[in-house]
Design a protein around this motif. Structure first.
Motif, short mmCIF file in Angstrom:
data_model
loop_
_atom_site.label_atom_id
_atom_site.label_comp_id
_atom_site.label_asym_id
_atom_site.label_seq_id
_atom_site.Cartn_x
_atom_site.Cartn_y
_atom_site.Cartn_z
N TYR A 210 -2.85 -9.23 -2.53
CA TYR A 210 -2.74 -8.19 -1.50
C TYR A 210 -4.01 -8.18 -0.64
O TYR A 210 -5.13 -8.22 -1.15
CB TYR A 210 -2.52 -6.83 -2.15
N ARG A 226 -7.42 -1.02 1.75
CA ARG A 226 -6.27 -1.92 1.86
C ARG A 226 -5.18 -1.23 2.67
O ARG A 226 -5.15 0.01 2.76
CB ARG A 226 -5.71 -2.27 0.48
N SER A 229 1.14 0.80 1.24
CA SER A 229 2.54 0.37 1.20
C SER A 229 3.42 1.54 0.78
O SER A 229 3.21 2.13 -0.28
CB SER A 229 2.71 -0.79 0.21
N ASP A 297 5.75 -6.25 -1.58
CA ASP A 297 5.84 -6.50 -0.14
C ASP A 297 7.15 -7.22 0.11
O ASP A 297 7.21 -8.45 0.14
CB ASP A 297 4.64 -7.34 0.31
N ARG A 302 2.30 -9.07 -4.86
CA ARG A 302 0.92 -9.37 -4.45
C ARG A 302 -0.04 -8.63 -5.39
O ARG A 302 0.08 -7.42 -5.59
CB ARG A 302 0.69 -8.97 -3.00
#
Length: 577
Positions: A210, A226, A229, A297, A302
């Protein structure tokens, strides 16, 4: 104060995954309530233990806080009348002990902040959310383009790691997740190497890792940003949970337990093994694989949290693999953790215990074959298979990966050497802890066996036999000793007497006769020849003091004139006829 400045000294590098055990030692009644004295121990050492005092109201408060887990915990019910009776207090103490056993044996509950604060208030009294906010605020002073949207409260399992939902000021629709974490007990990189390695994460490119937007570290903590999601992690997919919900609510007691489809298991498993192989070849330590560290994803897995090993944080499954001495490298730790992950993908829940003696029916026998090679008792006794070996197994060998993203992760030679040394230090601490646990387990088994009823009976029987044997041998020894003594006295009486005035005192002989067993009598003398007309001699055997005195008197009064004269016929001369 800038974010990179050195923080105040005195920070404790405590392993939060070390299991806590709690035993109620006693109770005491004070006025209208009862207090329970609890002995809490971290790990296997009795030296690392302490006492806490808790009331029933404290247990009740903890239980209310843990209701978010939706678990049915065995807390004894309240009682308003008669709650000071001795029998009731003893019964309640047993119930509270069962409650403590339940929360300390649950892997998720035992690692949560609520339970740690209840059992170890001295080490967990700090508000880590406030500390994280302070560090994040200092970071924003030097990086003003970022802005906090909201804290993501308790979405992770770590006590010293906090999450915040972020955005970039000139891109308000894009959401990012910031994680802040303290340094852990396995931090062996120098501060300079740590800062270099953490910054390097943003340059890492791999189809199954990721993406990191920004990362930085100082001497006490680190933060990583990051993309956020909405789909969440692989664990969210398995448990059908919302990513923003607290960890206890999402994973402790799911409403529906259902594993993934076979094709998902094969694809996700192959992708995860590929990224583990990549990291192993690069010499980058990981050791933190679990379903919450795998971001979804689309149909691609990831890997998350590569920074954990750099920061020295303990693994989620550490309390499992420290029990098995064959899992002594970070590569074997990754394989063991992959076994947990594969089990969870297959059955929709983690294993009840490890090792697993028998596996429930799976979508394919090839799944069970892989699980047996990692989580079975035989696998724990031998060694973990390598990642390359797992990729060759039928479950994963026929999976086609279509992602064509290029890989890029350049680690400078000097930093690679520092990572190698840090990895060796992490493994050394693991091996030492496994050795201590193994020795403690052997000692516990020996004590349990020695204290069993069967062993107690055996020891009693052996003690009786030994006592009888000792008594018998002691009696024989005494008999032989005095037999030899009396034999010596007898030989002295038969020798020529030089002084007739030295008899044995009667009192000494009598005392000896009353305390010492008499020896067996000597054999009787042969009868005299019948043709000899000789006066009978007195018996010279030392039977007792009376006969001995008579013998001496007879010798003293002996007169040669009292003997009869005899005529001797000599037939020895030769006869001539």
């Amino acid at each position: 104060m800038a974010f990179m400045e050195k923080p105040a000294a005195g920070k404790v590098l405590l392993d939060d995954t070390a299991p806590l055990t709690a035993v109620i030692e006693a109770s005491q009644s004070l006025h209208s309530h009862t207090e329970y004295i609890i002995r809490v121990q971290r790990g296997i050492s009795m030296e690392n233990s302490w006492q806490i005092i808790r009331r029933y109201s404290d247990f009740d408060l903890l239980n209310n806080s843990l209701q978010i887990s939706a678990l049915s915990l065995p807390l004894p019910p309240k009682k308003l009348i008669g709650n000071m009776d001795r029998e009731f207090i003893a019964e309640r103490q047993k119930g509270l002990q069962n409650y403590l056993n339940a929360i300390t044996s649950n892997h998720i509950l035992s690692n949560c902040e609520l339970v740690k604060k209840f059992l170890d208030p001295n080490n967990y009294s700090v508000n880590y959310t406030e500390i994280a906010l302070q560090h994040v605020s200092m970071f924003f002073r030097s990086e003003p383009k970022w802005e906090v949207v909201e804290p993501l409260k308790d979405i992770g399992w770590r006590i010293r790691k906090k999450y915040f939902l972020m955005k970039i000021k000139n891109q308000p629709k894009e959401r990012l997740a910031l994680s802040w974490a303290d340094l852990g007990p396995d931090k062996y990189l120098s501060d300079k190497d740590l800062q270099c390695a953490v910054k390097l994460l943003s340059s890492c490119s791999h189809p199954y890792i990721y993406k990191v937007t920004f990362a930085m570290a100082n001497e006490s903590s680190a933060l990583v940003i990051r993309p956020f999601s909405e789909k969440g992690t692989l664990k969210d997919l398995i448990y059908k949970a919302k990513p923003k919900d607290p960890f206890l609510k999402k994973y402790c007691n799911p409403k529906k337990i259902q594993g993934l489809e076979l094709q998902q298991i094969k694809t996700f498993g192959r992708q995860i093994l590929e990224v583990l192989k990549f990291l192993h070849e690069k010499g980058f330590p990981y050791g933190h694989l679990h379903a919450s560290n795998v971001m979804m994803d689309g149909d691609t897995c990831r890997l998350l949290d590569l920074e954990n090993s750099l920061l020295g944080l303990p693994s989620f499954y550490r309390s499992y693999f420290t029990q098995f001495r064959k899992i002594n490298t970070l590569e074997s730790v990754d394989v063991h953790c992959f076994g947990h992950l594969l089990y969870e993908m297959t059955y929709g829940r983690p294993p009840d215990s490890v090792p697993v003696d028998s596996f429930p029916p799976a979508p394919s026998t090839s799944v069970v074959t892989v699980l047996e090679s990692i989580l079975s008792p035989e696998a724990m006794k031998n060694s973990m298979p390598t990642v390359s070996r797992l990729l060759q197994m039928p479950l994963f060998s026929d999976v086609l990966l279509t992602n064509s993203e290029k890989t890029q992760f350049k680690i400078p030679t000097k930093l690679k050497e520092a990572l190698k040394i840090a990895k060796e230090c992490i493994e050394k601490r693991l091996v030492e802890e496994q050795k201590q646990i193994h020795q403690h387990r052997r000692l516990t088994r020996a004590q349990s066996h020695y204290g069993s009823e069967e062993e107690k009976k055996k020891r009693k029987i052996l003690a009786r036999k030994k006592s009888k044997r000792s008594s018998f041998e002691s009696g024989e020894e005494q008999t032989m000793k005095y037999s030899n003594s009396n034999n010596s006295a007898g030989s002295g009486a038969s020798s020529p007497l030089t002084s007739p005035s030295s008899p044995v005192p009667p009192c000494t002989a009598a005392a000896g006769a009353s305390t010492i067993p008499s020896p067996p009598p000597p054999p009787a003398a042969p009868p005299p020849p019948p043709n000899l007309d000789v006066a009978m001699q007195p018996d010279l055997r030392p039977v007792n003091s009376t006969s001995r005195g008579a013998l001496l008197s007879s010798i003293q009064n002996f007169q040669k004139g009292g003997l009869k004269k005899t005529e001797t016929c000599d037939y020895s001369a030769p006869r001539i006829s």
